[in-house]
Design an enzyme around this catalytic site. Structure first.
Site, PDB file in Angstrom:
ATOM      1  CG  HIS A 101      -0.227  -0.003   2.537  1.00  0.00           C
ATOM      2  ND1 HIS A 101       0.214   1.140   3.155  1.00  0.00           N
ATOM      3  CD2 HIS A 101       0.104  -1.022   3.353  1.00  0.00           C
ATOM      4  CE1 HIS A 101       0.788   0.833   4.307  1.00  0.00           C
ATOM      5  NE2 HIS A 101       0.735  -0.482   4.450  1.00  0.00           N
ATOM      6  CG  ASP A 102      -0.361   4.340   1.243  1.00  0.00           C
ATOM      7  OD1 ASP A 102      -1.169   5.151   0.753  1.00  0.00           O
ATOM      8  OD2 ASP A 102      -0.648   3.600   2.202  1.00  0.00           O
ATOM      9  N   GLY A 105       4.970  -0.901   3.044  1.00  0.00           N
ATOM     10  CA  GLY A 105       4.188   0.238   2.594  1.00  0.00           C
ATOM     11  C   GLY A 105       5.026   1.496   2.444  1.00  0.00           C
TER      12      GLY A 105
END
Length: 282
Positions: free
Chosen positions: A126-127, A144
């Site tokens: 994520h991200d 992340g």
């Protein structure tokens, strides 16, 4: 200008009627496409691909079997916020890759740039922000919020700690644990990453002029001396390089990267023999 044919959907594919499927797309057997997915023209999903969430694949993206893109992040703070995932044009994603959407605590976006190659079994968390032309080899994993600059090469089974930054054109060696930031054009190797030189072969392939390469070599050796006598701290060396190499944009890019705020600090340089700084890679 060639007109794309209408999309081709295999009878076994399950595509939500709200999904936006562009002309020329090919959706193979047993694919699952969620309602908020957008596929631009010419996307090809081979088979058994799952696309979920607010996920956009730009034109010409090719996805191989058993890939999942845009699924919920592996973050206990995630509460099903409407975050996104984007894949840039002409990127190729090979078998069993997982790419998760962003989180509200991060940018709200996981992005892979254009003309990338992500090989089998890699994980993009994520991200993460991956630039254009990046190659990520088999079994690479990242936490992340990782940032990877344009043209970087991440070799097989490397592991990138969350919030790490990998500079443009850098090379991360295989089976390498990266716990801190890698400077632009840097080359790191080892079980725990150590900076061993610059990514000379990438610079050559990019057509960087010889005088610029020589300037980068001199600047690197000043920033990371092979034998330190303890008299210079890094801030002093940065100031001298900024003064002496102001006309060399790639050297200034390295300096700006090193001076930028960082959650993880910088990968340290190894004490090198003269040959070790000639590291080359893919």
């Amino acid at each position: 200008m060639t007109t794309q044919p209408p999309p081709s959907l295999h009878p076994t594919a399950i595509v939500d009627p709200l999904a936006q499927i562009g002309p020329g797309c090919v959706i193979g057997p047993w694919c699952l496409i969620g309602p908020d997915v957008v596929l631009h023209e010419g996307v090809k999903l081979h088979s058994h691909v799952v696309l979920d969430g607010q996920t956009t694949l730009a034109s010409g993206v090719e996805v191989y079997p058993f890939v999942t893109i845009g699924m919920a992040p592996q973050d206990l703070k995630y509460r099903n916020e409407p975050t996104r995932c984007e894949i840039g044009e002409r990127t190729v994603i090979r078998e069993h890759v997982t790419i998760h959407r962003g989180t509200a605590q991060g940018h709200g976006l996981t992005r892979v740039g254009a003309h990338c190659l992500i090989m089998c079994n890699a994980h993009v968390a994520h991200d993460c922000e991956i630039g254009d032309g990046v190659i990520i080899v088999n079994n690479v994993v990242m936490g992340g919020h990782v940032e990877i600059g344009d043209g970087a090469r991440i070799m097989g089974a490397a592991a990138l700690h969350q919030f790490v930054r990998i500079g443009r054109g850098a090379l991360v060696g295989g089976v390498c644990g990266v716990e801190a930031d890698v400077i632009p054009y840097g080359s790191v190797l080892g079980n725990r990453a150590r900076l061993v030189g610059l990514h000379w072969i990438w610079l050559k392939r990019q057509g960087v002029p010889a005088e610029e390469v020589q300037a980068m070599r001199r600047a690197f050796r000043h920033l990371y001396p092979r034998r330190s006598d303890g008299r210079y701290v890094l801030e002093d060396r940065l100031a001298e390089v900024r003064r002496d190499f102001a006309d060399h944009p790639r050297v200034m890019e390295i300096v700006a990267f090193m001076e930028a705020p960082s959650r993880r600090g910088l990968v340290r340089g190894a004490h090198l023999s003269s040959g070790a700084v000639e590291t080359e890679g893919a």
